[in-house]
Design a protein around this motif. Sequence first.
Motif, PDB file in Angstrom:
ATOM      1  N   GLY A 148       0.811  -1.278   0.177  1.00 38.94           N
ATOM      2  CA  GLY A 148       0.076   0.089   0.058  1.00 38.94           C
ATOM      3  C   GLY A 148       0.886   1.182  -0.057  1.00 38.94           C
ATOM      4  O   GLY A 148       0.283   2.284   0.459  1.00 38.94           O
ATOM      5  N   LYS A 149       2.264   1.031  -0.300  1.00 38.57           N
ATOM      6  CA  LYS A 149       3.114   2.368  -0.429  1.00 38.57           C
ATOM      7  C   LYS A 149       2.636   3.375  -1.171  1.00 38.57           C
ATOM      8  O   LYS A 149       2.583   4.485  -0.665  1.00 38.57           O
ATOM      9  N   SER A 150       2.226   3.221  -2.184  1.00 39.53           N
ATOM     10  CA  SER A 150       1.798   4.321  -3.502  1.00 39.53           C
ATOM     11  C   SER A 150       0.633   5.035  -2.821  1.00 39.53           C
ATOM     12  O   SER A 150       0.720   6.208  -2.617  1.00 39.53           O
ATOM     13  N   THR A 151      -0.367   4.529  -2.206  1.00 40.19           N
ATOM     14  CA  THR A 151      -1.549   5.174  -1.598  1.00 40.19           C
ATOM     15  C   THR A 151      -1.252   5.930  -0.498  1.00 40.19           C
ATOM     16  O   THR A 151      -1.736   7.212  -0.498  1.00 40.19           O
ATOM     17  N   VAL A 152      -0.246   5.227   0.366  1.00 42.66           N
ATOM     18  CA  VAL A 152       0.016   5.780   1.522  1.00 42.66           C
ATOM     19  C   VAL A 152       0.967   7.066   1.320  1.00 42.66           C
ATOM     20  O   VAL A 152       0.698   8.171   1.513  1.00 42.66           O
ATOM     21  N   ALA A 153       1.727   6.944   0.692  1.00 39.54           N
ATOM     22  CA  ALA A 153       2.833   7.945   0.098  1.00 39.54           C
ATOM     23  C   ALA A 153       2.198   9.298  -0.501  1.00 39.54           C
ATOM     24  O   ALA A 153       2.316  10.125  -0.285  1.00 39.54           O
ATOM     25  N   LYS A 154       0.991   8.721  -1.376  1.00 39.60           N
ATOM     26  CA  LYS A 154       0.365  10.044  -2.152  1.00 39.60           C
ATOM     27  C   LYS A 154      -0.591  10.666  -1.279  1.00 39.60           C
ATOM     28  O   LYS A 154      -0.339  11.993  -0.990  1.00 39.60           O
ATOM     29  N   ARG A 155      -0.984  10.190  -0.035  1.00 40.02           N
ATOM     30  CA  ARG A 155      -1.738  10.880   0.735  1.00 40.02           C
ATOM     31  C   ARG A 155      -1.132  11.704   1.586  1.00 40.02           C
ATOM     32  O   ARG A 155      -1.337  12.801   1.960  1.00 40.02           O
ATOM     33  N   VAL A 156       0.110  10.996   2.121  1.00 41.51           N
ATOM     34  CA  VAL A 156       1.202  11.796   2.968  1.00 41.51           C
ATOM     35  C   VAL A 156       1.465  13.099   2.282  1.00 41.51           C
ATOM     36  O   VAL A 156       1.602  14.292   2.775  1.00 41.51           O
TER      37      VAL A 156
END
Length: 216
Positions: A12-20
Amino acid sequence: MIIAIDGPAGAGKSTVAKRVSVALGMTFLDTGAMYRAVTLAVLERGVHPSDAKSCAAVACELNLGFDREGRILIDGRPGEPGIRSSTVTLNVSAVSAHPGVREAVVERQREIGKRSPGIVAEGRDTTTVVFPDADHKFFLNASADERARRRALQEGTLERLDEVRDDIERRDRLDTTRAHSPLKRAPDAIVVEADGLAVQEVVESILERIRGGAPR
Ligand code: DC
């Protein structure tokens, strides 16, 4: 400021990093998309993924950039959805293992890092190789079962869950055992275990650490 988030496929790195990045008003850098873009171009040009020299030449020639939403542009054209195809996914570990490919891609990543006042980078080696001096480092982890379920839900392929898990485990093996820049946790990265947590909970926990200024 540089925030680097690494972890295995499907955590889930992409979704998490995008939101951060959105929460902090910073640039989002999806480093996996760059390796996928090189792989797409390699396949389109009829180059064999095991041909290190030709793969590196493709990586050096390509003009890789990002649009305002953080989506990859290959020679100015959108790389999505082509870079997410199953053929690219199947071949990306082989292409990204070549040192010449990694050198070319890492150089671009560092240029992007220099140009941006704030960046949230995610991938496999952003905490260890690309930005070893990042201000905040995270290792986002989850079990293979959870990652397979997440990816299958995202792709609408729940009926092929076993196949998705096999692919994730195969990529884990390739990404962690390759000679150059294998996926590994930086000793100074904070480990975030995502099993059982909603995406937003993971985002909040990372934001809390950053805002709290927890030193790495
Ligand atoms: O995060 P992703 O699934 O889109 O990444 C695709 C592949 O790219 C992954 O299997 C390994 C490679 N990769 C890498 O070698 N180094 C990175 N920093 C990011 C991705």
